[in-house]
Scaffold this active site. Structure first.
Site, PDB file in Angstrom:
ATOM      1  N   GLU A  48       0.868  -1.182   0.000  1.00 32.31           N
ATOM      2  CA  GLU A  48       0.000   0.000   0.000  1.00 32.31           C
ATOM      3  C   GLU A  48       0.904   1.232   0.000  1.00 32.31           C
ATOM      4  O   GLU A  48       1.764   1.372   0.877  1.00 32.31           O
ATOM      5  CB  GLU A  48      -0.882  -0.036   1.246  1.00 32.31           C
ATOM      6  CG  GLU A  48      -2.012   0.961   1.256  1.00 32.31           C
ATOM      7  CD  GLU A  48      -2.821   0.842   2.549  1.00 32.31           C
ATOM      8  OE1 GLU A  48      -3.144  -0.288   2.977  1.00 32.31           O
ATOM      9  OE2 GLU A  48      -3.100   1.892   3.150  1.00 32.31           O
ATOM     10  N   ASP A  59      -5.077   9.623   9.397  1.00 29.99           N
ATOM     11  CA  ASP A  59      -3.680   9.330   9.721  1.00 29.99           C
ATOM     12  C   ASP A  59      -3.298   9.827  11.104  1.00 29.99           C
ATOM     13  O   ASP A  59      -3.577  10.972  11.468  1.00 29.99           O
ATOM     14  CB  ASP A  59      -2.748   9.968   8.686  1.00 29.99           C
ATOM     15  CG  ASP A  59      -2.959   9.388   7.305  1.00 29.99           C
ATOM     16  OD1 ASP A  59      -3.526   8.277   7.216  1.00 29.99           O
ATOM     17  OD2 ASP A  59      -2.553  10.032   6.329  1.00 29.99           O
TER      18      ASP A  59
END
Length: 256
Positions: A48, A59
């Site tokens: 990824e 995040d």
């Protein structure tokens, strides 16, 4: 059958979960990140690659740190896809991008360049399922799996809706929060993964917070794939032995 689906089917026959490793493109530099991705590919079943973005919603501090380093050096989606297209990697590559970089380049142009870069799957954390029709059409047109996320807060009706739309696998978020290494995962996580699997009837990969082989071993008993991101960045940042850790991560996905 897509490249991602082929990997899950092959691993299922070998009684293994998939190891999916994440790295932000451009961390610590674009050249270095591409070299690290080659190393990840030696041990991982899928890779990824994160597109650095200044205002992420999912995040945690570790991936945000890596994104800031990449953004300061001018790394962008066009350059990432151009360089990824030159990589000689047989494992499926999944791109993780927020919507803004895709819109800035042009949604269809993004898919055109992703196809040229042999991107197998796309994850867009801020894409709302009810507003995903355009990306869904383009993903089908360019043969890229559009992968959706479910969270512990998703009810059965929503899990079913997301499961019907996702391709390749469904990304099961382990915690109600952002990415980042955690010593302990929620005690209800295994039952949540089992619930998602019973509803979607598709491979389920779990991510967010996973950092050591013990967690991977436990989750691999139920999940079809394990996604590790922040810990990979920590290993690189701390100058630990990446090969050593990757080998242990992959071994932990083997059941039995």
């Amino acid at each position: 059958m897509s490249k991602i689906s082929e990997v899950f089917e092959s691993l299922s026959k070998k009684n293994e979960a998939a190891l999916i490793t994440y790295l932000t493109a451009g961390y610590p530099t674009l050249d270095a990140s591409l070299n690290y991705i080659k190393t990840l590919a030696q041990y991982s079943d899928m890779i990824e690659i994160g597109v650095p973005f200044s205002d992420p919603i999912a995040d945690g501090k570790t991936i945000q740190f890596s994104s800031q380093i990449a953004l300061k050096s001018g790394v962008n989606l066009v350059e990432i896809l151009k360089r990824v297209a030159g990589l000689d990697i047989k494992k499926p590559i999944i791109l993780l991008s927020y919507l803004n970089p895709l819109i800035a380049l042009g949604i269809e142009e993004s898919f055109r360049k992703m196809q040229k870069a042999r991107i197998a799957g796309l994850i867009v954390p801020d894409l709302v399922i009810e507003e995903s029709e355009l990306l869904k059409e383009l993903a089908l047109k360019y043969s890229i799996d559009l992968i959706h996320l479910v969270a512990p807060t998703s009810d059965k009706k929503r899990i079913k809706l997301i499961g019907e739309a996702t391709k390749g696998f469904i990304y099961c978020v382990s915690v109600t929060g952002t990415t980042g290494v955690r010593k302990k995962l929620p005690y209800k996580l295994l039952s949540f993964i089992s619930l998602v699997k019973s509803i979607v009837q598709k491979p389920v990969a779990v991510g967010f917070g996973i950092s050591h082989p013990g967690q991977i071993k436990k989750l691999s008993k139920v999940a079809d794939g394990i996604i590790i991101g922040s810990r990979i960045i920590e290993i690189i940042r701390n100058r630990e032995d990446l090969n050593f850790h990757l080998k242990r991560f992959k071994q932990a996905t083997m059941r039995g």
